[in-house]
Design a protein around this motif. Structure first.
Motif, PDB file in Angstrom:
ATOM      1  N   MET A   1       0.699  -1.054  -0.072  1.00  0.00           N
ATOM      2  CA  MET A   1      -0.085  -0.004   0.009  1.00  0.00           C
ATOM      3  C   MET A   1       0.892   1.231  -0.092  1.00  0.00           C
ATOM      4  SD  MET A   1      -3.185  -1.094   2.280  1.00  0.00           S
ATOM      5  CE  MET A   1      -4.175   0.482   2.270  1.00  0.00           C
ATOM      6  N   ALA A   4       2.005   1.734  -3.496  1.00  0.00           N
ATOM      7  CA  ALA A   4       0.834   2.333  -4.285  1.00  0.00           C
ATOM      8  C   ALA A   4       0.346   3.779  -4.054  1.00  0.00           C
ATOM      9  CB  ALA A   4      -0.571   1.306  -3.998  1.00  0.00           C
ATOM     10  N   TYR A   5       0.722   4.306  -2.823  1.00  0.00           N
ATOM     11  CA  TYR A   5       0.315   5.567  -2.495  1.00  0.00           C
ATOM     12  C   TYR A   5       1.110   6.571  -3.049  1.00  0.00           C
ATOM     13  CZ  TYR A   5      -0.773   9.667   0.403  1.00  0.00           C
ATOM     14  OH  TYR A   5      -1.064  10.780   0.825  1.00  0.00           O
ATOM     15  N   GLU A  11       1.265   1.106 -10.504  1.00  0.00           N
ATOM     16  CA  GLU A  11       0.285   0.197 -10.355  1.00  0.00           C
ATOM     17  C   GLU A  11      -0.844   0.260 -11.381  1.00  0.00           C
ATOM     18  OE1 GLU A  11       0.330  -2.262  -7.958  1.00  0.00           O
ATOM     19  OE2 GLU A  11       2.015  -1.362  -6.966  1.00  0.00           O
ATOM     20  N   TRP A  16      -6.007  -4.232 -10.235  1.00  0.00           N
ATOM     21  CA  TRP A  16      -6.940  -4.406  -8.852  1.00  0.00           C
ATOM     22  C   TRP A  16      -8.127  -4.301  -8.567  1.00  0.00           C
ATOM     23  CZ3 TRP A  16      -3.672  -6.024  -5.295  1.00  0.00           C
ATOM     24  CH2 TRP A  16      -2.268  -5.937  -5.422  1.00  0.00           C
ATOM     25  N   ASN A  48      -7.943  -5.918  -1.590  1.00  0.00           N
ATOM     26  CA  ASN A  48      -7.765  -5.243  -3.080  1.00  0.00           C
ATOM     27  C   ASN A  48      -8.790  -3.905  -2.863  1.00  0.00           C
ATOM     28  OD1 ASN A  48      -6.304  -7.210  -4.232  1.00  0.00           O
ATOM     29  ND2 ASN A  48      -8.108  -8.846  -4.256  1.00  0.00           N
ATOM     30  N   ILE A  51      -6.410  -1.339  -1.618  1.00  0.00           N
ATOM     31  CA  ILE A  51      -5.531  -1.034  -2.387  1.00  0.00           C
ATOM     32  C   ILE A  51      -5.855  -0.191  -3.800  1.00  0.00           C
ATOM     33  CG2 ILE A  51      -3.811  -1.976  -4.342  1.00  0.00           C
ATOM     34  CD1 ILE A  51      -3.282  -4.313  -2.393  1.00  0.00           C
ATOM     35  N   THR A  54      -6.269   3.334  -2.085  1.00  0.00           N
ATOM     36  CA  THR A  54      -4.979   3.922  -2.049  1.00  0.00           C
ATOM     37  C   THR A  54      -4.510   4.603  -3.213  1.00  0.00           C
ATOM     38  OG1 THR A  54      -4.644   2.326   0.001  1.00  0.00           O
ATOM     39  CG2 THR A  54      -2.693   3.465  -1.254  1.00  0.00           C
ATOM     40  N   ILE A  55      -4.509   3.714  -4.280  1.00  0.00           N
ATOM     41  CA  ILE A  55      -4.078   4.097  -5.696  1.00  0.00           C
ATOM     42  C   ILE A  55      -4.720   5.448  -5.936  1.00  0.00           C
ATOM     43  CG2 ILE A  55      -4.146   3.538  -8.182  1.00  0.00           C
ATOM     44  CD1 ILE A  55      -3.546   0.596  -7.114  1.00  0.00           C
TER      45      ILE A  55
END
Length: 66
Positions: A1, A4-5, A11, A16, A48, A51, A54-55
């Protein structure tokens, strides 16, 4: 994570999202409402979803201003 952040462009968001949908379908496909059977599909769905969230937060251009 964390990755991804901080680097959301590394990503693939669609991958995802599909994994999140697969976890949701797996949860629905479980034949009974027993926690033992639901725990892993729910885990996949929740992880998921976190995630993907977070993206999306990492891609927010307002976050870069601070």
């Amino acid at each position: 994570m964390y990755k991804a952040y901080n680097d959301p462009k590394s990503e693939t968001l669609l991958t995802w999202i599909f994994a999140c949908i697969a976890g949701l379908f797996a949860t629905v496909a479980v034949g009974s409402m027993k926690l033992v059977l639901l725990s892993y599909p729910l885990y996949i769905f929740i992880a998921n979803t976190l995630i993907v969230t977070t993206i999306l937060i990492g891609k927010d251009p307002r976050r870069r201003e601070n």
